[in-house]
Design an enzyme around this catalytic site. Sequence first.
Site, mmCIF file in Angstrom:
data_model
loop_
_atom_site.group_PDB
_atom_site.id
_atom_site.type_symbol
_atom_site.label_atom_id
_atom_site.label_comp_id
_atom_site.label_asym_id
_atom_site.label_seq_id
_atom_site.Cartn_x
_atom_site.Cartn_y
_atom_site.Cartn_z
ATOM 1 N N GLU A 59 4.577 -7.531 3.102
ATOM 2 C CA GLU A 59 4.823 -8.321 4.320
ATOM 3 C C GLU A 59 4.312 -7.411 5.398
ATOM 4 O OE1 GLU A 59 8.242 -8.943 1.358
ATOM 5 O OE2 GLU A 59 6.937 -7.269 1.988
ATOM 6 N N CYS A 109 11.292 -5.982 6.060
ATOM 7 C CA CYS A 109 10.584 -6.900 6.067
ATOM 8 C C CYS A 109 10.914 -8.469 6.460
ATOM 9 C CB CYS A 109 9.657 -7.189 4.784
ATOM 10 S SG CYS A 109 8.572 -5.775 4.324
ATOM 11 N N VAL A 163 0.837 -1.068 0.085
ATOM 12 C CA VAL A 163 -0.055 -0.021 0.102
ATOM 13 C C VAL A 163 0.943 1.225 -0.073
ATOM 14 C CG1 VAL A 163 -1.825 1.373 1.184
ATOM 15 C CG2 VAL A 163 -1.976 -1.202 1.266
ATOM 16 N N GLU A 164 1.182 1.594 -1.194
ATOM 17 C CA GLU A 164 1.922 2.986 -1.362
ATOM 18 C C GLU A 164 1.414 4.309 -0.611
ATOM 19 O OE1 GLU A 164 4.322 1.502 -4.997
ATOM 20 O OE2 GLU A 164 2.844 3.232 -5.452
#
Length: 136
Positions: free
Chosen positions: A57, A91, A45-46
């Site tokens: 992740e 992550c 999700v940018e």
Amino acid sequence: MKVDWEELRSKAREVSQRAYAPYSRYPVGAAALVDDGRVVVGCNVENAAYGVALCAECGLISSLVANGGGRLVAFTCVDGNAEIIMACGRCRQLLYEHGGADLLVDTPEGIWSLARVLPQAFGPDDLTKVADHTNG
């Protein structure tokens, strides 16, 4: 526990289609098997403020915790072309916290343990050692 890698990859590909990646145009999906048999997924999700984007992740770990926790036993991550990709350093640390050194990771070079992906990892046990030493 038997790992169905094709099912995990399929779920990662599926969730990658829901990624919010308008800036990089690089959708990522992740899927992991939990020790109780559940499968958790996440997508990236940018954000217009690039530094606060969430990797797939991150979403996966959030889903794991929000839905009862558990230990990850197998993990895979794919890009928008359904190619297996490697988790970034941050992550890998998240995965270590929730899967440990024995977590099986689907890498572009095959199935590896997280210990091999993130050698000499820093984790909760390291914090306990210091806390025990300073309190004793």
